[in-house]
Structures are given as structure tokens and as C-alpha cells.
Design a protein around this motif. Structure first.
Motif: not given
Length: 129
Positions: A22-23, A26-28, A48-49, A118-119
Motif C-alpha cells: 500500500v505505501s 500509493f506513494g506514501l 492503517l495499522d 481496495l478502491e
């Protein structure tokens, strides 16, 4: 005091794999250890843990929707396509390989390594268009 969303726990078979998926997608910022969790920071201080489930424990897939900018949608969707990730225009998976244009924006559904749905969408539902 206003009520604000702070965090949610996301079950995973491999918390590092799921959090990094996810990170990076999404470029986090990279996930940060927090006790037995790996936390992925979102806007407004929410996280988000990610937590590993016990060996053999079944994960009940959840749905996580993210409101993104048009530019972020382009970047994320580009990664989804370039990696050959399965994706759908609808939550039922009846329109594979497509995006939707609900409410005058764009949206797409896909799954993370743990099987969660995921959306990403560029306009909130019911915003018109």
C-alpha cells in the motif's frame, strides 16, 4: 471536540508485505513499526495499522476506499496496470480491466496481498457529476 478517524487495524498474513504494498503503490512514507503493528500514515493523521494473523488463521476481507486526486489516480492506476494487477470497475468484479466514471470522477477496485478489497476514487459517492 470534533470526531475524526484515527486508525484501523488491517489483518495480514505478512504485515510487511501488505503495508509496503500500500505505501509503495500509493506513494506514501514507508511503514513505521508501532508495537506489534506496521503503521502506514495517511492524510490528517490517520493510519492503517497492519498486524500479522496467527498461522492458519483465516482473514476476512475488508473494503478500504481511498479518495485520491486525479494526478494520484493516474500514478496509482499506472502502477496497477504496469504490474498486471487484477482490477475491476465495480465491486462485484463484473467489469475486469476497467475503471468506472461514477459521479463524474474515476474509480477502480483491486486486492492487496492479504485479499482485502481496495478502491481508489477521485470523487466521493453521491457528489454528482
Amino acid at each position: 471536540m470534533p470526531i475524526a478517524f484515527n486508525h484501523t487495524i488491517v489483518a495480514a498474513h505478512d504485515k510487511r508485505e501488505s503495508a509496503e504494498f500500500v505505501s509503495e503503490l500509493f506513494g506514501l512514507a514507508n511503514p513505521v513499526p508501532f508495537g506489534r503493528f506496521l503503521a502506514v500514515a495517511l492524510e490528517h493523521g490517520a493510519t492503517l495499522d497492519y498486524m500479522d494473523v496467527a498461522d492458519g488463521e483465516q482473514i476476512h476481507p475488508q473494503h478500504y476506499a481511498f479518495l485520491v486526486s486525479e494526478d494520484d489516480f493516474d500514478a496509482i492506476y499506472g502502477k496497477i496496470e504496469s504490474r498486471g494487477l487484477q482490477h475491476w470497475a465495480d465491486p462485484g468484479g463484473q467489469r475486469p480491466g476497467q475503471i468506472n466514471t461514477n459521479d463524474g470522477g474515476r474509480g477502480v477496485y483491486f486486492r492487496d496481498p492479504a485479499g482485502h478489497y481496495l478502491e481508489i476514487l477521485t470523487r466521493p459517492y453521491g457528489s454528482g457529476g
